[in-house]
Design a protein around this motif. Structure first.
Motif, PDB file in Angstrom:
ATOM      1  N   LEU A  87      31.110  35.894  42.088  1.00 19.60           N
ATOM      2  CA  LEU A  87      29.924  36.190  42.891  1.00 19.60           C
ATOM      3  C   LEU A  87      30.133  37.433  43.742  1.00 19.60           C
ATOM      4  O   LEU A  87      29.279  38.319  43.796  1.00 19.60           O
ATOM      5  N   LYS A  88      31.276  37.494  44.414  1.00 22.69           N
ATOM      6  CA  LYS A  88      31.535  38.607  45.321  1.00 22.69           C
ATOM      7  C   LYS A  88      31.555  39.949  44.604  1.00 22.69           C
ATOM      8  O   LYS A  88      31.192  40.977  45.184  1.00 22.69           O
ATOM      9  N   ARG A  89      32.007  39.957  43.351  1.00 19.31           N
ATOM     10  CA  ARG A  89      32.121  41.214  42.601  1.00 19.31           C
ATOM     11  C   ARG A  89      30.893  41.537  41.777  1.00 19.31           C
ATOM     12  O   ARG A  89      30.893  42.493  41.008  1.00 19.31           O
ATOM     13  N   GLY A  90      29.857  40.732  41.909  1.00 16.96           N
ATOM     14  CA  GLY A  90      28.620  41.019  41.191  1.00 16.96           C
ATOM     15  C   GLY A  90      28.669  40.698  39.720  1.00 16.96           C
ATOM     16  O   GLY A  90      27.813  41.173  38.955  1.00 16.96           O
ATOM     17  N   ILE A  91      29.658  39.903  39.282  1.00 21.42           N
ATOM     18  CA  ILE A  91      29.695  39.501  37.881  1.00 21.42           C
ATOM     19  C   ILE A  91      28.505  38.584  37.589  1.00 21.42           C
ATOM     20  O   ILE A  91      27.807  38.738  36.590  1.00 21.42           O
ATOM     21  N   PHE A  92      28.286  37.609  38.455  1.00 19.92           N
ATOM     22  CA  PHE A  92      27.003  36.899  38.458  1.00 19.92           C
ATOM     23  C   PHE A  92      26.096  37.697  39.366  1.00 19.92           C
ATOM     24  O   PHE A  92      26.273  37.730  40.580  1.00 19.92           O
ATOM     25  N   PHE A  93      25.128  38.375  38.755  1.00 16.19           N
ATOM     26  CA  PHE A  93      24.439  39.468  39.440  1.00 16.19           C
ATOM     27  C   PHE A  93      22.991  39.170  39.794  1.00 16.19           C
ATOM     28  O   PHE A  93      22.376  39.894  40.585  1.00 16.19           O
ATOM     29  N   SER A  94      22.415  38.138  39.207  1.00 18.67           N
ATOM     30  CA  SER A  94      20.987  37.911  39.382  1.00 18.67           C
ATOM     31  C   SER A  94      20.704  36.414  39.437  1.00 18.67           C
ATOM     32  O   SER A  94      21.504  35.595  38.982  1.00 18.67           O
ATOM     33  N   HIS A  95      19.555  36.062  40.003  1.00 21.14           N
ATOM     34  CA  HIS A  95      19.211  34.641  40.111  1.00 21.14           C
ATOM     35  C   HIS A  95      17.704  34.466  40.152  1.00 21.14           C
ATOM     36  O   HIS A  95      16.941  35.409  40.395  1.00 21.14           O
ATOM     37  N   ARG A  96      17.311  33.237  39.888  1.00 22.77           N
ATOM     38  CA  ARG A  96      15.943  32.803  40.150  1.00 22.77           C
ATOM     39  C   ARG A  96      16.013  31.547  40.995  1.00 22.77           C
ATOM     40  O   ARG A  96      16.681  30.583  40.634  1.00 22.77           O
ATOM     41  N   LEU A 300      40.025  42.929  34.346  1.00 18.79           N
ATOM     42  CA  LEU A 300      40.649  42.563  35.619  1.00 18.79           C
ATOM     43  C   LEU A 300      39.608  42.115  36.640  1.00 18.79           C
ATOM     44  O   LEU A 300      39.865  41.217  37.443  1.00 18.79           O
ATOM     45  N   ARG A 301      38.441  42.732  36.623  1.00 16.81           N
ATOM     46  CA  ARG A 301      37.382  42.330  37.548  1.00 16.81           C
ATOM     47  C   ARG A 301      36.977  40.873  37.321  1.00 16.81           C
ATOM     48  O   ARG A 301      36.614  40.165  38.260  1.00 16.81           O
ATOM     49  N   PHE A 302      37.033  40.427  36.080  1.00 16.86           N
ATOM     50  CA  PHE A 302      36.682  39.052  35.766  1.00 16.86           C
ATOM     51  C   PHE A 302      37.797  38.072  36.128  1.00 16.86           C
ATOM     52  O   PHE A 302      37.530  36.982  36.621  1.00 16.86           O
ATOM     53  N   PHE A 303      39.052  38.470  35.895  1.00 14.03           N
ATOM     54  CA  PHE A 303      40.126  37.483  35.911  1.00 14.03           C
ATOM     55  C   PHE A 303      41.177  37.657  36.997  1.00 14.03           C
ATOM     56  O   PHE A 303      41.961  36.737  37.217  1.00 14.03           O
ATOM     57  N   MET A 304      41.225  38.774  37.686  1.00 20.26           N
ATOM     58  CA  MET A 304      42.173  38.927  38.785  1.00 20.26           C
ATOM     59  C   MET A 304      41.535  38.402  40.066  1.00 20.26           C
ATOM     60  O   MET A 304      40.566  38.970  40.575  1.00 20.26           O
ATOM     61  N   GLU A 305      42.061  37.325  40.590  1.00 18.39           N
ATOM     62  CA  GLU A 305      41.472  36.715  41.779  1.00 18.39           C
ATOM     63  C   GLU A 305      41.817  37.461  43.056  1.00 18.39           C
ATOM     64  O   GLU A 305      41.076  37.399  44.031  1.00 18.39           O
ATOM     65  N   ASP A 306      42.926  38.173  43.087  1.00 21.84           N
ATOM     66  CA  ASP A 306      43.383  38.897  44.267  1.00 21.84           C
ATOM     67  C   ASP A 306      42.561  40.171  44.436  1.00 21.84           C
ATOM     68  O   ASP A 306      42.800  41.183  43.781  1.00 21.84           O
ATOM     69  N   SER A 307      41.584  40.141  45.323  1.00 24.04           N
ATOM     70  CA  SER A 307      40.689  41.285  45.506  1.00 24.04           C
ATOM     71  C   SER A 307      41.399  42.486  46.111  1.00 24.04           C
ATOM     72  O   SER A 307      41.074  43.636  45.788  1.00 24.04           O
ATOM     73  N   ASP A 308      42.364  42.250  46.988  1.00 24.39           N
ATOM     74  CA  ASP A 308      43.102  43.365  47.578  1.00 24.39           C
ATOM     75  C   ASP A 308      43.878  44.119  46.505  1.00 24.39           C
ATOM     76  O   ASP A 308      43.906  45.355  46.489  1.00 24.39           O
ATOM     77  N   ARG A 309      44.513  43.370  45.601  1.00 23.59           N
ATOM     78  CA  ARG A 309      45.258  43.997  44.513  1.00 23.59           C
ATOM     79  C   ARG A 309      44.316  44.734  43.573  1.00 23.59           C
ATOM     80  O   ARG A 309      44.638  45.844  43.103  1.00 23.59           O
ATOM     81  N   LEU A 310      43.148  44.171  43.302  1.00 22.19           N
ATOM     82  CA  LEU A 310      42.176  44.836  42.437  1.00 22.19           C
ATOM     83  C   LEU A 310      41.711  46.154  43.052  1.00 22.19           C
ATOM     84  O   LEU A 310      41.590  47.162  42.346  1.00 22.19           O
ATOM     85  N   ASP A 311      41.460  46.165  44.350  1.00 22.31           N
ATOM     86  CA  ASP A 311      41.049  47.394  45.029  1.00 22.31           C
ATOM     87  C   ASP A 311      42.151  48.445  44.956  1.00 22.31           C
ATOM     88  O   ASP A 311      41.879  49.644  44.770  1.00 22.31           O
ATOM     89  N   GLU A 312      43.381  47.998  45.079  1.00 20.47           N
ATOM     90  CA  GLU A 312      44.520  48.920  44.997  1.00 20.47           C
ATOM     91  C   GLU A 312      44.614  49.539  43.603  1.00 20.47           C
ATOM     92  O   GLU A 312      44.864  50.743  43.461  1.00 20.47           O
TER      93      GLU A 312
END
Length: 367
Positions: A87-96, A300-312
């Protein structure tokens, strides 16, 4: 009924090892030259751009709403849990109507989850796994029941499969789904071929939907043509029926107004994909990598849970400091762990366990 919609994702089978190169410079299957707009229906996704589908245009086209920070904050507030990284990374991007679900939840009113799988192969791919990973999180944080539809009848209509082959694939896919860790006390998995004939309430809702939708409507929405078999034309009603609580009287009793939240995904298109790195090491270090088109980074955006590491990683790869080979190596390590853990859990899913999940029964729910 409410929905949350997931972005596209590529395929690596869960029954194989991840080794070596997982990326290619060939982009056929992801991009089609000469088209003016993205082509998207429930069975086909083709983008006109190397960066993939234009999701903002898709939101406008289908009349959904963007999942924004306000909605994410509200989900965290009402559940008391951090939002899932998808959710935070916008992978699930839209809703009704997600706010309507949250309104009900705040008033202590029940809802249930519905998602599904069209079984067309012996094993799920990583891309198929994403909606189930997210559904499991939703089930846990909201403490709600979940129904999972295996559309083996759909694959019989669309693929060159016999009824027996489609039924077999449904059972094999059920094992992969169960291995995600769903709670058997709150989860009902059903095969259309096996279930519809034994549940009059489900079939009655199918027929209600069929009578309420015209051929012109399904033709416009799903792209059906005059040469499509009549089974395809009527099939959307089969997928709509599980969104009604009255389709499952053995779960919900005589309650017919319990809302449904549906996590769903645009189908996978990344059969081939770009590396975002430079053509040479020198060029990469000079210009940096393009994370927007690099398939390894997108995984990695889908499967790396560590957001700090992903940003790095994004920072280092974009600057050219991190080379493509090291990016792939980090991804392969993560995927190897995910697949190995899933394979071990799947070994424990016996036919008896599958029977428990697929037997119509009362689920544990707060009504």
């Amino acid at each position: 009924m409410a929905t949350v919609i997931q972005k596209t994702f590529g395929d690596i089978s869960l029954d194989t090892d991840v080794k070596g190169d997982i990326s290619s410079s060939d982009n056929s299957g992801l991009v089609m030259d000469g088209i003016d707009e993205d082509i998207i229906d429930p069975w086909t996704v083709v983008s006109k751009s190397a960066t993939g589908v234009d999701y903002d245009k898709l939101i406008a086209r289908f009349g959904s709403s963007k999942i924004d920070q306000n909605l994410i904050d509200r989900i965290e507030k009402v559940t008391g849990k951090p939002a899932h990284h998808l959710l935070k990374r916008g992978i699930f991007f839209s809703h009704r109507d997600m706010h309507e679900i949250l309104n009900s939840y705040e008033k202590k009113k029940p809802f249930f989850l519905y998602t599904g799988r069209g079984p067309s192969s012996e094993a799920l791919h990583l891309g198929h796994l994403i909606p189930f990973v997210f559904s499991k999180w939703l089930q846990e944080v909201f403490d709600v029941p979940l129904v999972i539809q295996l559309t083996d009848d759909e694959k019989f209509l669309w693929k060159n499969l016999t009824v027996e082959e489609a039924r077999h694939l449904a059972l094999e896919n059920a094992k992969d789904i169960i291995a995600c860790g769903f709670d058997v006390e709150k989860t009902f998995i059903f095969s259309d071929f096996e279930f519809i004939g034994m549940c009059p309430a489900f079939y009655q809702n199918m027929i209600r939907v069929q009578r309420g939708v015209t051929f012109n409507q399904v033709k416009g929405i799903f792209g059906f043509g005059e040469s499509d078999c009549i089974g395809k034309i009527s099939f959307p009603a089969t997928q709509a029926a599980p969104s009604f609580s009255s389709s499952f009287p053995f779960i919900f009793g005589d309650k017919k107004d319990i809302p449904c939240l549906i996590p769903c995904a645009i189908d996978q298109i990344n059969k081939y994909a770009f590396s975002g790195g430079g053509a040479t090491v020198e060029e990469h270090k000079e210009k940096g990598g393009n994370c927007d088109v690099d398939i390894s980074y997108q995984y990695l955006r889908f499967f790396m849970e560590d957001s700090d590491r992903l940003d790095e990683i994004r920072k280092d790869y974009s600057s050219g400091e991190l080379l493509t080979g090291y990016l792939k190596k980090e991804l392969i390590t993560i995927l190897q762990g995910i697949i190995a853990e899933h394979q071990e859990r799947r070994k424990t899913v016996t036919d008896e366990v599958v029977k428990q999940f697929m037997t119509p029964r009362k689920l544990k729910l707060n009504l």
